[in-house]
Write a protein that holds these residues in place. Structure first.
Motif, PDB file in Angstrom:
ATOM      1  N   UNK A   1       0.827  -1.209   0.000  1.00  0.00           N
ATOM      2  CA  UNK A   1       0.000   0.000   0.000  1.00  0.00           C
ATOM      3  C   UNK A   1       0.859   1.256   0.000  1.00  0.00           C
ATOM      4  N   UNK A   2       1.939   1.243   0.765  1.00  0.00           N
ATOM      5  CA  UNK A   2       2.822   2.408   0.817  1.00  0.00           C
ATOM      6  C   UNK A   2       3.475   2.660  -0.534  1.00  0.00           C
ATOM      7  N   UNK A   3       3.768   1.602  -1.268  1.00  0.00           N
ATOM      8  CA  UNK A   3       4.364   1.765  -2.599  1.00  0.00           C
ATOM      9  C   UNK A   3       3.399   2.426  -3.575  1.00  0.00           C
ATOM     10  N   UNK A   4       2.120   2.384  -3.257  1.00  0.00           N
ATOM     11  CA  UNK A   4       1.117   3.049  -4.091  1.00  0.00           C
ATOM     12  C   UNK A   4       0.927   4.511  -3.696  1.00  0.00           C
ATOM     13  N   UNK A   5       1.690   4.973  -2.709  1.00  0.00           N
ATOM     14  CA  UNK A   5       1.618   6.360  -2.291  1.00  0.00           C
ATOM     15  C   UNK A   5       0.684   6.620  -1.130  1.00  0.00           C
TER      16      UNK A   5
END
Length: 217
Positions: free
Chosen positions: A48-52
């Protein structure tokens, strides 16, 4: 995405992969607030963090909370990790997306384990001790238009999850199914599962499902 798994923490498996894939298909608002409940190694939170997204990850296990922090540092991603019992650490907050790969395996013991790695999967006789709490409490933390994604086994009655979520006013449906081979845990208790009528005598696979529930705007 490679993660480190510390001793005593649930290793990401098919259910983790399934949840991450559905997460990547989910349209998120810019800088969405995302909650990962039962984060384990933090694999779903990292995705999820990689999606911003702005991610908060929770686990009752101190080993898992530490593991998620380690993986966040290694990935250089800003994840807020909290140790606590399900949604208690985020009481009063709200989220655009809540994700959970909770304990859902039916077990001979009537209560969830209080320690040890088995508490990452064992969830009482019907596998619903944790699922029922998520279905009850997570809807109140969703913003209008917010989404809950939960993965569970067909052995733990996904129709009951749908019923409970719909009773709170959410629109809930099964959006993905995947058959997977029994792992060591289910193989070790296949006789007990058969005696309870949960599997056929020659069963070698279980079905995983992902439930998507939306709070109306």
């Amino acid at each position: 995405m490679t993660t480190v798994t510390l001793p005593g923490v649930y290793t990401p498996q098919d259910d983790t992969d399934l949840l991450v894939r559905l997460l990547r298909d989910e349209p998120l608002p810019p800088r969405a607030d995302v909650l990962d409940v039962g984060t384990g190694t933090g694999a779903v939170a990292l995705a999820a963090a990689r999606l911003g997204a702005r991610v908060t990850a929770i686990d009752i296990s101190w080993r898992a909370a530490l593991n998620a922090k380690v993986n966040a540092v290694l990935a250089r991603l800003p994840i807020r990790v909290r140790r606590g019992d399900l949604l208690a650490p985020v009481s009063g907050r709200s989220f655009d997306l809540i994700l959970s790969n909770p304990p859902y395996v039916p077990a001979p013991a009537s209560a969830c384990p209080r320690r040890g790695i088995a508490r990452a999967w064992d969830a009482g006789h019907d596998g619903r001790l944790v699922l029922d709490r998520i279905c009850q409490d997570a809807p109140g933390l969703l913003r209008p238009g917010g989404v809950l994604l939960v993965v569970q086994s067909a052995l733990s009655r996904p129709e009951e999850s749908l019923r409970r979520l719909r009773a709170t006013g959410l629109r809930a449906d099964i959006v993905e199914r995947r058959g997977v081979a029994f792992g060591p845990v289910l193989r070790s208790r296949s006789g007990w599962l058969h005696d309870r009528g949960l599997i056929e005598d020659d069963a070698e696979k279980e079905e995983l499902v992902v439930i998507r529930a939306v709070r109306p705007r």
